[in-house]
Design an enzyme around this catalytic site. Structure first.
Site, short mmCIF file in Angstrom:
data_model
loop_
_atom_site.label_atom_id
_atom_site.label_comp_id
_atom_site.label_asym_id
_atom_site.label_seq_id
_atom_site.Cartn_x
_atom_site.Cartn_y
_atom_site.Cartn_z
N LEU A 10 0.67 -1.26 -0.12
CA LEU A 10 0.05 0.17 -0.15
C LEU A 10 0.89 1.25 0.09
CD1 LEU A 10 -3.40 0.75 1.70
CD2 LEU A 10 -1.56 2.20 2.01
N GLY A 13 0.04 8.86 -1.59
CA GLY A 13 0.32 9.76 -2.32
C GLY A 13 0.81 9.52 -3.68
N SER A 15 -0.89 10.02 -6.69
CA SER A 15 -1.30 10.93 -7.73
C SER A 15 -0.27 11.66 -8.76
CB SER A 15 -2.33 12.10 -7.30
OG SER A 15 -1.61 13.00 -6.40
N GLY A 17 4.36 12.07 -9.13
CA GLY A 17 5.86 12.14 -8.65
C GLY A 17 6.21 10.57 -8.26
N ILE A 18 6.91 10.81 -6.99
CA ILE A 18 7.58 9.56 -6.66
C ILE A 18 6.50 8.04 -6.41
CG2 ILE A 18 9.31 8.65 -4.88
CD1 ILE A 18 10.47 11.23 -4.48
N GLY A 19 5.62 8.83 -5.53
CA GLY A 19 4.62 7.59 -5.43
C GLY A 19 3.96 6.99 -6.49
N ASP A 67 -6.51 10.01 2.55
CA ASP A 67 -5.86 11.18 3.18
C ASP A 67 -5.24 11.17 4.30
OD1 ASP A 67 -5.31 13.73 4.18
OD2 ASP A 67 -7.33 14.52 3.69
N TYR A 157 9.81 22.45 6.72
CA TYR A 157 9.99 21.02 5.89
C TYR A 157 11.02 20.36 6.68
CZ TYR A 157 10.46 17.86 2.08
OH TYR A 157 10.77 16.71 1.34
N LYS A 161 10.77 16.33 8.56
CA LYS A 161 11.70 15.12 8.28
C LYS A 161 12.51 14.68 9.15
CE LYS A 161 9.75 14.67 3.73
NZ LYS A 161 8.92 13.55 3.46
N1 LIG Z 1 10.84 16.19 -4.93
C1 LIG Z 1 11.74 16.22 -4.27
O1 LIG Z 1 12.71 16.94 -4.37
C2 LIG Z 1 11.65 15.17 -3.11
C3 LIG Z 1 10.75 15.00 -2.50
N2 LIG Z 1 10.86 14.03 -1.40
C4 LIG Z 1 9.58 13.38 -0.62
O2 LIG Z 1 9.06 12.45 -1.53
C5 LIG Z 1 7.70 12.29 -1.15
C6 LIG Z 1 6.86 12.61 -2.65
O3 LIG Z 1 7.05 13.72 -3.17
P1 LIG Z 1 7.27 14.16 -4.60
O4 LIG Z 1 6.76 12.88 -5.48
O5 LIG Z 1 8.47 14.66 -4.90
O6 LIG Z 1 6.06 15.00 -4.88
P2 LIG Z 1 4.51 15.41 -5.40
O7 LIG Z 1 3.88 16.54 -5.05
O8 LIG Z 1 4.56 14.87 -6.92
O9 LIG Z 1 3.74 14.23 -4.67
C7 LIG Z 1 2.94 14.25 -3.34
C8 LIG Z 1 2.18 13.25 -3.14
O10 LIG Z 1 1.60 13.48 -1.71
C9 LIG Z 1 0.10 13.74 -1.87
N3 LIG Z 1 -0.31 14.26 -0.60
C10 LIG Z 1 0.05 15.29 -0.06
N4 LIG Z 1 -1.04 15.50 0.98
C11 LIG Z 1 -1.39 14.30 1.19
C12 LIG Z 1 -2.44 13.72 2.16
N5 LIG Z 1 -3.10 14.60 3.15
N6 LIG Z 1 -2.90 12.54 1.90
C13 LIG Z 1 -2.57 11.99 0.89
N7 LIG Z 1 -1.53 12.48 0.00
C14 LIG Z 1 -1.31 13.54 0.07
C15 LIG Z 1 -0.14 14.48 -3.04
O11 LIG Z 1 -1.59 14.36 -3.71
P3 LIG Z 1 -2.15 15.62 -4.18
O12 LIG Z 1 -2.00 15.47 -5.60
O13 LIG Z 1 -3.54 15.34 -3.61
O14 LIG Z 1 -1.74 16.77 -3.59
C16 LIG Z 1 0.82 13.83 -3.93
O15 LIG Z 1 0.30 12.70 -4.56
C17 LIG Z 1 7.38 13.29 -0.12
O16 LIG Z 1 7.30 12.77 0.93
C18 LIG Z 1 8.50 14.27 -0.35
O17 LIG Z 1 8.70 14.94 0.97
C19 LIG Z 1 11.90 13.57 -0.53
C20 LIG Z 1 13.09 14.30 -1.14
C21 LIG Z 1 13.23 14.94 -2.34
C1 LIG Z 2 21.12 26.21 -1.87
C2 LIG Z 2 22.11 25.49 -1.33
C3 LIG Z 2 21.77 24.07 -1.05
C4 LIG Z 2 20.61 23.54 -1.58
C5 LIG Z 2 20.17 22.21 -1.39
C6 LIG Z 2 18.72 21.80 -1.91
C7 LIG Z 2 17.81 22.97 -2.66
C8 LIG Z 2 18.45 20.71 -1.62
C9 LIG Z 2 17.12 20.42 -1.98
C10 LIG Z 2 16.65 19.05 -1.69
C11 LIG Z 2 15.07 18.68 -1.52
C12 LIG Z 2 14.22 19.42 -2.57
C13 LIG Z 2 14.86 17.73 -0.93
C14 LIG Z 2 13.26 17.45 -0.65
O1 LIG Z 2 12.86 16.57 0.20
C15 LIG Z 2 23.03 23.27 -0.59
C16 LIG Z 2 23.24 21.99 -1.62
C17 LIG Z 2 22.62 22.87 0.87
C18 LIG Z 2 24.11 24.03 -0.36
C19 LIG Z 2 24.17 25.35 0.02
C20 LIG Z 2 23.21 26.02 -0.89
#
Ligand SMILES: NC(=O)C1=CN([C@@H]2O[C@H](COP(=O)(O)OP(=O)(O)OC[C@H]3O[C@@H](n4cnc5c(N)ncnc54)[C@H](OP(=O)(O)O)[C@@H]3O)[C@@H](O)[C@H]2O)C=CC1
Ligand SMILES: CC1=C(/C=C/C(C)=C/C=C/C(C)=C/C=O)C(C)(C)CCC1
Length: 303
Positions: A10, A13, A15, A17-19, A67, A157, A161
């Site tokens: 299961l 999320g 809809s 991206g990663i999920g 949700d 954020y 995490k």
């Molecule tokens: N993208 C990145 O750079 C990174 C992302 N992550 C993590 O990866 C995970 C997925 O993110 P990502 O695929 O990038 O982003 P997306 O925004 O593409 O996907 C996020 C998903 O979470 C869902 N969601 C948000 N709130 C809820 C809720 N209350 N109940 C159920 N579903 C919900 C969204 O649904 P809806 O469409 O309804 O909003 C969407 O399907 C997150 O936990 C994010 O923190 C980690 C590192 C990097």
């Molecule tokens: C600007 C900046 C940085 C930005 C990092 C970023 C933007 C990371 C994004 C990570 C994400 C999106 C994670 C999601 O969960 C560093 C490398 C720390 C170095 C210092 C300057």
């Protein structure tokens, strides 16, 4: 419905991206080892997933509404799973939040914790007791590099995490006693709607309560660097679904472990952002060129 021998997975999320990519990758497993229950809070958003799943939809992939912020929705969803039997729970749903803390209301901050932290806790509380009874299961949590290391202007954020990392690290020990595995995934930047939604939010931001210098550091220094980093190092959701770690981001996280006082990370990030900003832009552009194939292509075919 899952065949005997198939693992029920299961995922929250799905809809976008990663999920979405994890759901499709597991549902299309050549050996059909998984039955994927792909969940999303709004089933009207199912089209992208259904299209990507193709033939697997209705066979190895089914949909349920969920949700993670609602106790009732979580309970109802798990009760709709046959015998409430889930072998693998993938907590992927999450939201970002970017900007100077002075401009963000406590309500907005709570929403991030409600999804990224309490959403995961709510899911684990509902699924874990059945896993404990069966003495088997695997809980996967989508954390982030920001669950390991703070990043400027991502304060809340990052905190959500970190909170989850602490919760899971503690839980993992008792879960092991029940033969339940707990894994965390900590991706660096990934090109998904997460990035787009954050940039849209930033475009609408008015920065109430933040002074002009802070707004300038955020808009003119942090944002361009962040865009550079996404361009140079960003992975695809498919990379994450295939469990490919980001070797370009690893040295950044390593700073934290090279100096346990945390000083090395903070000083390096400060210098990168405020002293070597233009240099960082050039470095990121070179990195981007080296990681794409344009330079290599030019070497092979000079025309
Ligand atoms: N993208 C990145 O750079 C990174 C992302 N992550 C993590 O990866 C995970 C997925 O993110 P990502 O695929 O990038 O982003 P997306 O925004 O593409 O996907 C996020 C998903 O979470 C869902 N969601 C948000 N709130 C809820 C809720 N209350 N109940 C159920 N579903 C919900 C969204 O649904 P809806 O469409 O309804 O909003 C969407 O399907 C997150 O936990 C994010 O923190 C980690 C590192 C990097
Ligand atoms: C600007 C900046 C940085 C930005 C990092 C970023 C933007 C990371 C994004 C990570 C994400 C999106 C994670 C999601 O969960 C560093 C490398 C720390 C170095 C210092 C300057």
């Amino acid at each position: 419905m899952a065949n005997s021998g198939q693992k029920v997975v299961l995922i929250t999320g799905c809809s976008s991206g990663i999920g979405l990519r994890i759901a499709v990758t597991l549902a299309k497993d050549e050996k059909k080892r998984y039955h994927v229950i792909a969940t999303m809070r709004d089933l009207k958003k199912k089209d992208k997933l259904v299209e990507a799943a193709g033939d697997a939809y209705g066979k190895t992939l089914t949909l349920l509404p969920l949700d993670v912020c609602s106790d009732e929705s979580v309970k109802q969803c798990i009760n709709n799973v046959k015998d409430r039997h889930i072998d693998i729970l993938i907590n992927n749903a999450g939201v970002g939040l970017l900007g100077p803390v002075e401009s963000i209301s406590i309500e907005e901050m709570k929403k991030v914790f409600e999804t990224n932290f309490f959403g995961v806790v709510r899911m684990i509380k509902e699924v874990m007791p059945d896993m404990k009874k069966r003495r088997s299961g695997h809980i996967v949590v989508m954390s982030s590099v920001m669950g390991l290391q703070g990043v400027v202007f991502n304060d809340v954020y990052t905190a959500s995490k970190f909170a989850m990392e602490g919760f899971c690290e503690s839980m993992a020990v008792q879960l092991m006693k029940f033969n339940i595995r707990l894994s965390m995934i900590e991706p660096g930047p990934v090109h998904t709607e997460f990035e787009t939604k954050m940039m849209e939010d930033v475009a609408k931001m008015e920065y109430p309560g933040a002074d002009a210098d802070t707004v300038r550091y955020f808009k003119d220094v942090y944002l361009p660097s962040s865009i550079d980093i996404f361009e140079a190092m960003g992975q695809t959701p498919d990379d994450i679904a295939k469990n490919l770690t980001n070797s370009l981001y690893t040295p950044i996280v390593a700073l934290k472990y090279a100096d346990e006082t945390g000083g090395l990370s903070v000083n390096t990030f400060y210098n990168l952002l405020f002293n070597f900003g233009p240099l960082m832009h050039i470095t990121m552009s070179i990195l981007k060129c080296l990681t794409c194939s344009c330079l290599r292509r030019r070497t092979i075919s000079p025309n």
